[in-house]
Design an enzyme around this catalytic site. Sequence first.
Site, short mmCIF file in Angstrom:
data_model
loop_
_atom_site.label_atom_id
_atom_site.label_comp_id
_atom_site.label_asym_id
_atom_site.label_seq_id
_atom_site.Cartn_x
_atom_site.Cartn_y
_atom_site.Cartn_z
N GLN A 87 15.54 -7.81 -2.99
CA GLN A 87 14.26 -8.52 -2.86
C GLN A 87 13.89 -9.22 -4.17
OE1 GLN A 87 10.52 -7.08 -0.82
NE2 GLN A 87 10.01 -6.43 -2.87
N HIS A 99 4.61 1.94 -8.09
CA HIS A 99 3.68 0.80 -8.03
C HIS A 99 2.77 0.79 -9.26
CE1 HIS A 99 4.20 1.44 -3.52
NE2 HIS A 99 4.50 0.17 -3.66
N GLY A 139 0.82 -1.21 0.00
CA GLY A 139 0.00 0.00 0.00
C GLY A 139 0.85 1.26 0.00
N SER A 187 9.34 5.84 -3.09
CA SER A 187 9.19 4.85 -2.02
C SER A 187 8.02 5.28 -1.14
CB SER A 187 10.48 4.80 -1.19
OG SER A 187 10.23 4.19 0.05
O1 PAF Z 1 8.09 -4.71 -1.76
C1 PAF Z 1 7.10 -4.79 -1.01
O2 PAF Z 1 6.23 -3.92 -0.96
C2 PAF Z 1 6.97 -6.01 -0.10
O3 PAF Z 1 8.20 -6.44 0.34
C3 PAF Z 1 6.17 -7.17 -0.74
C4 PAF Z 1 6.87 -7.72 -1.96
C5 PAF Z 1 4.78 -6.68 -1.12
C6 PAF Z 1 6.00 -8.32 0.26
O4 PAF Z 1 5.35 -7.90 1.41
#
Ligand code: PAF
Length: 296
Positions: free
Chosen positions: A166, A49, A43, A198
């Site tokens: 990640q 995003h 969120g 971010s």
């Molecule tokens: O990058 C993120 O926002 C989080 O680490 C994710 C991939 C949604 C996992 O909670």
Amino acid sequence: MVSLHTFYRLIFMQIFENKNALTDCISLFKQENKQIGFVPTMGALHKGHLSLIEESKKNNDITIASIFVNPTQFNNPEDLKKYPKTIENDLNLLKNTGCDVVFIPSVKEMYINNVASKAYSFDGIEHQMEGKFREGHFDGVATIVQTFFEIVTPNNAYFGEKDFQQLQIVKKLVEKENLPVNIIGCPIFREKDGLAMSSRNMRLSEQQRNAAPLIYQVLKTSSLLSKTQNLVEIYTFVNKQFDKNELLDLEYFTIAEEQSLQEVSSLKSTKKLRAFIAVNAGDIRLIDNISIPKKE
Ligand code: PAF
């Protein structure tokens, strides 16, 4: 003639809190042979995003996003408490970007009665950089991402390169657990002054926000310097920039191989290199990275 389900989907963005209701809906998509793209988020959405949603829309019939602030990936309880929550705005942004389905589960829905991570091994990449400074973080990320993949069963899943480590961890997760999903990394989205977008940026004070573009300036200069200078000279340059700045504390700056994320001891590597940085502005942690050109 389109089915009632398809007709409904064309008009509304569907929102689910319950995983069984979501999987019922997904099985209808699967019956119609729809290709599913998935964008997991916590969120507090921004243009970065939304670019993942757009990328998914280009290459899939259905785009599903999740909004879930995953407690097991926070090593710092204060950070979890202060993580920004802007759900109404998020839903509006997702709807305007053409997202088809949003999954907003509770902690109980995802973890039942055991809010804990599984223990994974990712061939050592989990111990580098973020792994050194955020104990248990990647076990938490992998646990929730695997659970989401099992519920959503996407064909493709989209992750931003701002969290480059990640992204590599999720690729390893898919390889190790044999998960039938393609992982697609998408470029970092930046503000006009270069600061990587971010969710945490919205917590910066005006002064911290004005100071924060230094992070990308330093990365860009390091990438340029790598053509003519050695590692020690670059590390010295980076440290100096942050020593001079009272608002930003350098946690780490590392030049590492993109695949193994092992820090390099020379810039003359044949592998692809990247510079990674983590900086604290008060209690707000910002990370970023940049590709390092090959030495001729
Ligand atoms: O990058 C993120 O926002 C989080 O680490 C994710 C991939 C949604 C996992 O909670």
